[in-house]
Design a protein around this motif. Structure first.
Motif, PDB file in Angstrom:
ATOM      1  N   ARG A 142       7.671  56.748  59.239  1.00 55.99           N
ATOM      2  CA  ARG A 142       7.491  55.832  58.858  1.00 55.99           C
ATOM      3  C   ARG A 142       6.797  54.613  59.631  1.00 55.99           C
ATOM      4  O   ARG A 142       6.179  53.554  58.843  1.00 55.99           O
ATOM      5  CB  ARG A 142       8.106  56.034  57.437  1.00 55.99           C
ATOM      6  N   ARG A 143       7.096  54.636  60.215  1.00 53.53           N
ATOM      7  CA  ARG A 143       6.511  53.186  61.342  1.00 53.53           C
ATOM      8  C   ARG A 143       7.316  53.175  63.009  1.00 53.53           C
ATOM      9  O   ARG A 143       7.052  54.115  63.146  1.00 53.53           O
ATOM     10  CB  ARG A 143       8.274  51.862  60.930  1.00 53.53           C
ATOM     11  N   ILE A 213       1.374  54.472  53.103  1.00 58.32           N
ATOM     12  CA  ILE A 213       1.928  53.622  52.061  1.00 58.32           C
ATOM     13  C   ILE A 213       1.578  52.053  52.356  1.00 58.32           C
ATOM     14  O   ILE A 213       1.112  51.799  53.365  1.00 58.32           O
ATOM     15  CB  ILE A 213       3.125  53.729  53.226  1.00 58.32           C
ATOM     16  N   ARG A 214       2.247  51.186  51.646  1.00 53.91           N
ATOM     17  CA  ARG A 214       2.413  49.918  51.624  1.00 53.91           C
ATOM     18  C   ARG A 214       3.889  49.806  51.534  1.00 53.91           C
ATOM     19  O   ARG A 214       5.266  49.887  50.259  1.00 53.91           O
ATOM     20  CB  ARG A 214       2.336  49.174  50.057  1.00 53.91           C
ATOM     21  N   GLN A 215       4.624  49.486  52.431  1.00 54.98           N
ATOM     22  CA  GLN A 215       6.275  48.451  52.632  1.00 54.98           C
ATOM     23  C   GLN A 215       6.124  47.596  53.088  1.00 54.98           C
ATOM     24  O   GLN A 215       6.636  47.025  54.473  1.00 54.98           O
ATOM     25  CB  GLN A 215       6.462  50.100  53.599  1.00 54.98           C
ATOM     26  N   ALA A 221       9.178  50.496  48.533  1.00 53.25           N
ATOM     27  CA  ALA A 221       7.719  51.164  49.474  1.00 53.25           C
ATOM     28  C   ALA A 221       6.678  51.861  48.437  1.00 53.25           C
ATOM     29  O   ALA A 221       7.793  52.561  47.675  1.00 53.25           O
ATOM     30  CB  ALA A 221       7.657  51.269  50.721  1.00 53.25           C
ATOM     31  N   SER A 222       5.579  51.718  48.901  1.00 53.61           N
ATOM     32  CA  SER A 222       4.949  53.035  47.971  1.00 53.61           C
ATOM     33  C   SER A 222       3.762  53.174  48.533  1.00 53.61           C
ATOM     34  O   SER A 222       2.989  52.857  49.209  1.00 53.61           O
ATOM     35  CB  SER A 222       3.830  51.885  46.731  1.00 53.61           C
ATOM     36  N   LEU A 223       4.145  54.783  48.854  1.00 51.79           N
ATOM     37  CA  LEU A 223       3.739  56.589  49.086  1.00 51.79           C
ATOM     38  C   LEU A 223       2.482  56.649  48.217  1.00 51.79           C
ATOM     39  O   LEU A 223       2.527  56.766  46.657  1.00 51.79           O
ATOM     40  CB  LEU A 223       4.678  57.587  49.617  1.00 51.79           C
ATOM     41  N   GLN A 247       6.763  56.129  44.248  1.00 46.09           N
ATOM     42  CA  GLN A 247       7.363  55.238  44.933  1.00 46.09           C
ATOM     43  C   GLN A 247       8.644  55.000  45.452  1.00 46.09           C
ATOM     44  O   GLN A 247      10.437  55.477  45.108  1.00 46.09           O
ATOM     45  CB  GLN A 247       7.842  53.373  44.328  1.00 46.09           C
ATOM     46  N   GLY A 250      13.378  50.822  50.133  1.00 48.02           N
ATOM     47  CA  GLY A 250      12.461  49.811  50.944  1.00 48.02           C
ATOM     48  C   GLY A 250      13.415  50.135  52.643  1.00 48.02           C
ATOM     49  O   GLY A 250      14.423  50.933  52.392  1.00 48.02           O
TER      50      GLY A 250
END
Length: 250
Positions: A142-143, A213-215, A221-223, A247, A250
């Motif tokens: 994810r990161r 992803i928007r996190q 977050a939105s995947l 969704q 977080g």
């Protein structure tokens, strides 16, 4: 080496001409190696609150040679197109450019994509041109681990045999799919087809293409998972795209 005037030389020349004639006949009859239309794609991104995700696909249709561009805007919580989406533009002119079709699609889609201004993070990508990769599975983090230690996540795609809903499917063997997200917290089915939508045409196969992803830190977050669909085309399989959204905490 064959002598120029030997019987063998006449045989080789005759064989070469025969092979050339067969090749020309195959091309003329459309029985040569078939090449479908594999669309390009651009990720347009997310709205600031992550409630919407948009992407576009574009290319030149096989058979007609007409350029096209389609823009999709998805409600990430509902995993469904927002009203007015998709916007599909095709220019019925072989001399027209793909960029012209995309410009026309963007103009029509402007109200839908006006607030799509966050690119998001591309976590993984597996284009069909990359050799040696598993099409039905992709593993990612994810990161970046240099930013934050975090476990692997996995997406799995399972094909589901389903009948096509369009009249021109013929005897093609068609499939829907199930998409599953595996995390240390457990598995979650993001999408599962119960039937094939007419908009998908004649789907022959699928592959996971992108994970975006928007996190924002500390926020939900939105995947978005972009899946390539291999469909029955005029000159061979065509490649198109769809998106599955969800969704996440977080």
């Amino acid at each position: 080496m064959v002598a120029p005037n030997s019987p063998d030389s006449h045989f080789h020349r005759r064989a070469s001409w025969t092979a050339l004639l067969v090749s020309c006949l195959l091309v003329a009859s459309g029985s040569a190696v078939l090449a479908g239309d594999f669309a390009g794609r651009d990720i347009l991104g997310f709205s600031a609150d992550g409630s919407r995700f948009a992407f576009e696909e574009f290319g030149v249709q096989d058979g007609s040679g007409f350029p096209y561009c389609n823009i999709f805007v998805i409600d990430t919580a509902k995993d469904a197109w927002v009203p007015g989406s998709p916007v599909r533009k095709r220019i019925d002119d072989e001399t027209a450019r793909v960029a012209t079709a995309c410009r026309s699609a963007s103009e029509q889609a402007a109200p839908l994509i006006a607030n799509i201004d966050e690119r998001g993070d591309l976590l993984a990508s597996n284009p069909i041109t990359e050799s040696g990769r598993e099409p039905y599975e992709i593993i990612f983090k994810r990161r970046p681990v240099l930013q934050l230690d975090n476990p692997d996540w996995k997406l799995r795609l399972e094909r589901i045999a389903l009948p096509a809903t369009v009249s021109w499917a013929g005897d093609a063997k068609t499939f829907g799919y199930r998409l599953i997200l595996d995390t240390p917290e457990g598995s979650r089915v993001l999408h599962e087809d119960k039937s094939l939508p007419e908009s998908r045409g004649v789907p022959l196969d699928y592959r996971i293409h992108d994970v975006v992803i928007r996190q924002p830190f500390g926020q939900p977050a939105s995947l978005a998972v972009i899946v390539m669909v291999l469909t029955k085309g005029f000159e061979g399989p065509d490649g198109r795209y769809l998106a599955v959204t969800a969704q996440l905490p977080g």
